[in-house]
Design a protein around this motif. Structure first.
Motif, PDB file in Angstrom:
ATOM      1  N   LEU A  62      51.644  -5.170  41.392  1.00  0.00           N
ATOM      2  CA  LEU A  62      50.404  -5.439  40.661  1.00  0.00           C
ATOM      3  C   LEU A  62      49.213  -5.424  41.600  1.00  0.00           C
ATOM      4  O   LEU A  62      48.161  -4.867  41.278  1.00  0.00           O
ATOM      5  CB  LEU A  62      50.506  -6.786  39.936  1.00  0.00           C
ATOM      6  CG  LEU A  62      49.251  -7.230  39.169  1.00  0.00           C
ATOM      7  CD1 LEU A  62      48.835  -6.192  38.143  1.00  0.00           C
ATOM      8  CD2 LEU A  62      49.486  -8.588  38.507  1.00  0.00           C
ATOM      9  N   SER A 108      59.987  -3.887  37.583  1.00  0.00           N
ATOM     10  CA  SER A 108      60.083  -3.733  39.031  1.00  0.00           C
ATOM     11  C   SER A 108      60.288  -2.270  39.419  1.00  0.00           C
ATOM     12  O   SER A 108      60.613  -1.423  38.588  1.00  0.00           O
ATOM     13  CB  SER A 108      61.239  -4.574  39.561  1.00  0.00           C
ATOM     14  OG  SER A 108      62.478  -4.126  39.002  1.00  0.00           O
ATOM     15  N   PRO A 124      49.378 -10.057  32.976  1.00  0.00           N
ATOM     16  CA  PRO A 124      50.104 -11.053  33.768  1.00  0.00           C
ATOM     17  C   PRO A 124      50.277 -12.336  32.967  1.00  0.00           C
ATOM     18  O   PRO A 124      49.448 -12.665  32.108  1.00  0.00           O
ATOM     19  CB  PRO A 124      49.169 -11.283  34.963  1.00  0.00           C
ATOM     20  CG  PRO A 124      47.801 -11.037  34.394  1.00  0.00           C
ATOM     21  CD  PRO A 124      47.963  -9.937  33.378  1.00  0.00           C
ATOM     22  N   ASN A 125      51.364 -13.072  33.233  1.00  0.00           N
ATOM     23  CA  ASN A 125      51.416 -14.431  32.695  1.00  0.00           C
ATOM     24  C   ASN A 125      50.701 -15.351  33.677  1.00  0.00           C
ATOM     25  O   ASN A 125      50.263 -14.922  34.753  1.00  0.00           O
ATOM     26  CB  ASN A 125      52.853 -14.867  32.391  1.00  0.00           C
ATOM     27  CG  ASN A 125      53.742 -14.906  33.625  1.00  0.00           C
ATOM     28  OD1 ASN A 125      53.301 -15.267  34.721  1.00  0.00           O
ATOM     29  ND2 ASN A 125      55.007 -14.543  33.467  1.00  0.00           N
ATOM     30  N   GLU A 150      52.205 -15.522  37.214  1.00  0.00           N
ATOM     31  CA  GLU A 150      51.975 -14.283  37.974  1.00  0.00           C
ATOM     32  C   GLU A 150      50.533 -14.200  38.456  1.00  0.00           C
ATOM     33  O   GLU A 150      50.268 -13.735  39.564  1.00  0.00           O
ATOM     34  CB  GLU A 150      52.332 -13.081  37.101  1.00  0.00           C
ATOM     35  CG  GLU A 150      53.824 -12.936  36.832  1.00  0.00           C
ATOM     36  CD  GLU A 150      54.147 -11.955  35.731  1.00  0.00           C
ATOM     37  OE1 GLU A 150      55.334 -11.585  35.589  1.00  0.00           O
ATOM     38  OE2 GLU A 150      53.232 -11.567  34.982  1.00  0.00           O
ATOM     39  N   LEU A 202      49.349 -14.069  42.327  1.00  0.00           N
ATOM     40  CA  LEU A 202      48.530 -12.938  42.765  1.00  0.00           C
ATOM     41  C   LEU A 202      47.294 -13.397  43.511  1.00  0.00           C
ATOM     42  O   LEU A 202      46.934 -12.849  44.560  1.00  0.00           O
ATOM     43  CB  LEU A 202      48.123 -12.108  41.547  1.00  0.00           C
ATOM     44  CG  LEU A 202      47.168 -10.943  41.808  1.00  0.00           C
ATOM     45  CD1 LEU A 202      47.892  -9.817  42.536  1.00  0.00           C
ATOM     46  CD2 LEU A 202      46.574 -10.437  40.491  1.00  0.00           C
ATOM     47  N   ASP A 239      52.438  -3.806  33.140  1.00  0.00           N
ATOM     48  CA  ASP A 239      53.037  -5.144  33.105  1.00  0.00           C
ATOM     49  C   ASP A 239      54.001  -5.257  34.278  1.00  0.00           C
ATOM     50  O   ASP A 239      55.194  -4.960  34.158  1.00  0.00           O
ATOM     51  CB  ASP A 239      53.764  -5.378  31.784  1.00  0.00           C
ATOM     52  CG  ASP A 239      54.321  -6.801  31.662  1.00  0.00           C
ATOM     53  OD1 ASP A 239      53.864  -7.680  32.411  1.00  0.00           O
ATOM     54  OD2 ASP A 239      55.192  -7.023  30.807  1.00  0.00           O
ATOM     55  N   THR A 240      53.470  -5.673  35.413  1.00  0.00           N
ATOM     56  CA  THR A 240      54.286  -5.883  36.595  1.00  0.00           C
ATOM     57  C   THR A 240      53.713  -7.079  37.341  1.00  0.00           C
ATOM     58  O   THR A 240      52.780  -7.726  36.861  1.00  0.00           O
ATOM     59  CB  THR A 240      54.327  -4.617  37.478  1.00  0.00           C
ATOM     60  OG1 THR A 240      55.291  -4.786  38.517  1.00  0.00           O
ATOM     61  CG2 THR A 240      52.966  -4.311  38.097  1.00  0.00           C
ATOM     62  N   SER A 241      54.259  -7.388  38.495  1.00  0.00           N
ATOM     63  CA  SER A 241      53.813  -8.587  39.218  1.00  0.00           C
ATOM     64  C   SER A 241      53.925  -8.352  40.719  1.00  0.00           C
ATOM     65  O   SER A 241      54.371  -7.292  41.171  1.00  0.00           O
ATOM     66  CB  SER A 241      54.651  -9.805  38.800  1.00  0.00           C
ATOM     67  OG  SER A 241      56.030  -9.576  39.075  1.00  0.00           O
TER      68      SER A 241
END
Length: 311
Positions: free
Chosen positions: A169, A136, A184-185, A188, A192, A163-165
């Protein structure tokens, strides 16, 4: 050198309790305090795998000084920009097979402090071959701050793994300069795009990853937990299947996956091995009680057990 960026680091404090009693005194015999934040988990795993790595970001106050001292003790190279406000604490209470977290919002980074960090970041890019950006943003940083970091790295021909969300992202994907890899997982990715994606509808997921918003990104790694990952590398899709293992602590496994991917890429390994290294690092982390930690022997053994299939 791999440069890791953590813009909202924390001191991660863990309180293990046999039983947590609400509205009463709970005493703990063992407390662990580690240099935390997603990017620092990445840093620690890269260091354990033998990569040359430098951690950067922002640190402030007594907590920031403590965090830096922890990295010094682990002999991890770091070069942070200093800010006025205190670096945050993140508290995890481990009780009855549960984990209750208390997460501080963290400091506000002023405009002047942002510029000081960017000055440092530009200098560090001169020595970097890869950058990882994780987690974050601290308060005060604009939503497109990571896109700024991607653009600055692109100017120096340095590849960036993000690697963010959420909005961070989304802003990265909207930028003219694209990251080299995103991870992303599935949740996420659903958030998105506002789509109810499922591995059971593989063709639909492949079509989703071919959307214009992802154009120009070399690697799309969608982590699927115990189901491994779906990876798009250039124009090809792969399913990465992982063995079943006993999970001790899953926290930090996504960060460890980024570390494994960065490690493989920095070593110039072929794409199939890079995928295996990413999954192996994530899995090796789940086998350890300490967050953001892998045993290299477990990492190497797991690589042999992971299967990559082109789909």
């Amino acid at each position: 050198m791999i440069l890791t960026v953590t813009m909202n680091p924390s001191i991660d404090i863990s309180y293990p309790l046999e039983r947590f009693v609400l509205d009463d005194v709970n005493r703990v015999d063992q407390v662990t305090k580690t240099a935390g934040g997603k990017g620092l988990n990445v840093t620690r795993v890269l260091h354990e795998l033998g990569a040359e790595v430098t951690a950067t970001g922002v640190l402030g106050g007594f907590h920031g000084a403590y965090l830096a001292s922890q990295l010094d003790q682990e002999q991890i190279t770091h070069d942070f920009a200093m800010i006025k406000e205190e670096t945050r604490n993140s508290i995890a209470v481990l009780h009855e097979s549960n984990q209750t977290e208390i997460l501080e919002a963290g400091p506000v980074v002023s405009e002047a402090e942002q510029q000081e960090f960017l000055k440092k970041y530009r200098a560090l890019l001169q020595q970097a071959e890869l950058v990882t950006i994780s987690g974050s943003l601290a308060k005060g940083l604009p939503a497109d701050f990571y896109q700024t970091l991607v653009s600055l790295a692109s100017e120096q021909q340095v590849k960036v793994l993000v690697d963010t969300s959420g909005e961070s992202l989304r802003q990265v994907l909207l930028g003219a300069q694209k990251p080299y890899l995103i991870k992303p997982n599935l949740d996420e990715l659903r958030a998105l795009l506002g789509e109810n994606l499922s591995l059971e509808r593989l063709a639909e997921m492949q079509a989703t990853l071919n959307q214009e918003v992802f154009a120009g990104i070399e690697w799309l790694v969608v982590s699927l937990g115990k189901d491994g990952a779906l990876v798009k590398h250039q124009e090809n899709f792969y399913r990465v299947e992982i063995p079943t293992i006993e999970v001790v602590n899953p926290v930090g496994s996504g960060d460890s996956t980024i570390a494994g991917l960065a490690y493989g890429l920095s070593q110039g390994h072929d794409s199939e091995l890079v995928m295996k290294e990413g999954m192996a690092a994530g899995m090796a982390n789940t086998m350890e009680r300490k967050t953001g930690h892998v045993e290299p022997k477990n990492f190497q053994q797991l690589i042999e057990e992971i299967k990559v299939k082109k789909v």
